[in-house]
Design an enzyme around this catalytic site. Structure first.
Site, PDB file in Angstrom:
ATOM      1  N   ARG A  51       1.538  41.166  62.159  1.00  0.00           N
ATOM      2  CA  ARG A  51       1.271  39.942  61.388  1.00  0.00           C
ATOM      3  C   ARG A  51      -0.235  39.766  61.236  1.00  0.00           C
ATOM      4  NH1 ARG A  51      -1.801  35.696  61.317  1.00  0.00           N
ATOM      5  NH2 ARG A  51      -1.395  35.363  63.534  1.00  0.00           N
ATOM      6  N   ASP A  52      -0.952  39.555  62.335  1.00  0.00           N
ATOM      7  CA  ASP A  52      -2.406  39.428  62.233  1.00  0.00           C
ATOM      8  C   ASP A  52      -3.014  40.740  61.740  1.00  0.00           C
ATOM      9  OD1 ASP A  52      -5.054  38.340  62.612  1.00  0.00           O
ATOM     10  OD2 ASP A  52      -4.235  37.072  64.190  1.00  0.00           O
ATOM     11  N   HIS A  64      -3.739  41.381  57.960  1.00  0.00           N
ATOM     12  CA  HIS A  64      -5.022  41.056  57.323  1.00  0.00           C
ATOM     13  C   HIS A  64      -5.904  42.300  57.247  1.00  0.00           C
ATOM     14  CE1 HIS A  64      -4.397  36.747  57.195  1.00  0.00           C
ATOM     15  NE2 HIS A  64      -4.174  36.693  58.488  1.00  0.00           N
ATOM     16  N   SER A  69      -8.934  30.794  65.987  1.00  0.00           N
ATOM     17  CA  SER A  69      -8.863  31.553  64.737  1.00  0.00           C
ATOM     18  C   SER A  69     -10.166  32.253  64.390  1.00  0.00           C
ATOM     19  CB  SER A  69      -8.493  30.620  63.579  1.00  0.00           C
ATOM     20  OG  SER A  69      -7.441  29.764  63.910  1.00  0.00           O
ATOM     21  N   HIS A 109      -4.148  32.096  71.613  1.00  0.00           N
ATOM     22  CA  HIS A 109      -4.287  33.191  70.651  1.00  0.00           C
ATOM     23  C   HIS A 109      -5.781  33.408  70.427  1.00  0.00           C
ATOM     24  CE1 HIS A 109      -3.225  35.346  66.762  1.00  0.00           C
ATOM     25  NE2 HIS A 109      -4.452  34.939  66.462  1.00  0.00           N
ATOM     26  N   HIS A 145      -9.365  35.906  69.399  1.00  0.00           N
ATOM     27  CA  HIS A 145      -9.947  36.970  68.574  1.00  0.00           C
ATOM     28  C   HIS A 145     -11.193  37.513  69.256  1.00  0.00           C
ATOM     29  CE1 HIS A 145      -7.630  37.133  64.766  1.00  0.00           C
ATOM     30  NE2 HIS A 145      -7.262  35.918  65.125  1.00  0.00           N
ATOM     31  N   TYR A 171     -13.001  31.327  60.024  1.00  0.00           N
ATOM     32  CA  TYR A 171     -11.616  31.810  60.103  1.00  0.00           C
ATOM     33  C   TYR A 171     -11.596  33.328  59.921  1.00  0.00           C
ATOM     34  CZ  TYR A 171      -6.553  31.259  59.185  1.00  0.00           C
ATOM     35  OH  TYR A 171      -5.186  31.292  59.244  1.00  0.00           O
TER      36      TYR A 171
END
Length: 349
Positions: A20-21, A24, A174, A203, A205, A294
């Site tokens: 899913r991520d 991108h 995000s 979550h 990054h 983002y």
């Protein structure tokens, strides 16, 4: 009503969001065979939950976000047919996906509905959580761009989701902008607010290189669900790498049910070949973490940089100054034109 899928032997439940991520990073070009092979490898390694959708969630395939090579509902179905033990999750953003999309995803084998809103807009998710619970789906809430508001305000938004039927509310970094204590304080605030009403998740990054460290902070602060992506396969510099998380969790005694060697093999031999390139902590990604942008803006910024001949890192920095959020990717065009005019004015002097 659905119970939370949580084995008593786990200290935390891991969700892999490569499919899913990672969409991108791959510009939403996953094939059915790639999904099948990745799900099989993650399932065999013991990953409890695998998220599969367009990068921007159900219904995200569009001019604004980018079109999927393979319809996401088809990918969800392939994932569900492939997984033997893992549960298949799907993401939806109110206003992008619809209630009908949720029903179709469930019919295709998805069993965990993850509903994401900007961190100040939890109220737009109320009807979607209601439907998901009526359908018997497990529910997860995403409060995106969590670095932009205080822990206290974030906890108030988490309460809205929990009261609507959300079973786990995530602190979602995000932009990869949170630093250690920022994660701890937000997770602790949600744990204190929600108590036994809902679990708390995190979550992260890698835009400041802190995805793993921040996830450890989250667990120590009381988070029971943690996201990551094999090989950091995600937006920006990528997500916290699952294989590294499992190695660290093993060393500090956090039980996940995932075999370290199997997940390391999956990352190296199955996930990496499906990636268009490694997710890098380069200047563009670093600027996103530093400026609070983002993570999915990265590919959009690179595209506009090439189109208008302006530096992508400058586009991203100004996006941070404007406090843009997910869904405002088109404003990168305005910023590019602004920088272009400034360049031309400077050249004419």
């Amino acid at each position: 009503m659905s119970d939370i899928f949580f084995n008593p032997i786990w200290d935390v439940r891991m969700t892999d969001t490569s499919l899913r991520d990672g969409s991108h990073h791959k510009r939403h070009q996953f094939t059915g065979e790639e999904v099948r092979s990745i799900v099989a490898a993650l399932d065999a390694a013991g990953v409890p939950v695998i998220e599969v959708t367009h990068g921007d969630g159900l219904g995200g395939s569009s001019f604004n976000y980018g079109f999927s090579k393979t319809p996401e509902q088809e990918l969800i179905k392939i994932a569900a047919e492939t997984a033997k033990e893992s549960k298949i999750a799907f993401l939806m953003l109110p206003g992008v996906g619809t209630k009908e999309d949720i029903k179709e995803a469930q019919n295709n084998g998805g069993s965990i509905c993850r509903i994401a809103t900007h961190c100040t807009e939890a109220d737009v998710s109320i009807q979607h959580f209601g439907l998901a619970r009526e359908l018997g789906l497990e529910t997860v809430g995403f409060l995106m761009m969590a670095h932009t508001i205080s822990p206290e305000k974030l906890a108030q938004q988490a309460r809205i989701m929990a009261d609507a039927g959300c079973q786990c509310v995530y602190v979602v970094d995000s932009a990869g902008a949170l630093v250690l204590e920022g994660v701890r304080d937000r997770v602790q605030a949600l744990v204190a607010e929600l108590g036994s009403d809902a679990q708390v998740g995190f979550h992260g990054h890698e835009n400041l290189g802190l995805g793993v460290a921040n996830s450890v902070e989250a667990v120590r602060a009381g988070a029971k669900q943690i996201d990551g992506s094999c090989r950091r396969f995600g937006a920006g510099a990528g997500n916290a790498p699952v294989e590294a998380l499992i190695g660290v969790f093993d060393k500090i005694g956090v039980k996940t049910g995932i075999d370290f060697f199997d997940i390391a093999d999956a990352a190296e031999e199955v996930v990496a070949p499906a990636m268009p390139a490694e997710c890098l902590l380069d200047r563009n990604a670093l600027i996103m973490g530093y400026s609070g942008v983002y993570s999915s803006f990265l590919k959009h910024a690179i595209r506009q940089s090439e189109r208008y001949g302006v530096p992508a890192h400058q586009l991203l920095h100004r996006a941070g100054q404007r406090k843009l959020i997910g869904g405002q990717e088109d404003q990168l065009i305005d910023i590019a034109l602004e920088i272009k005019r400034e360049q031309e004015a400077a050249a004419s002097k």
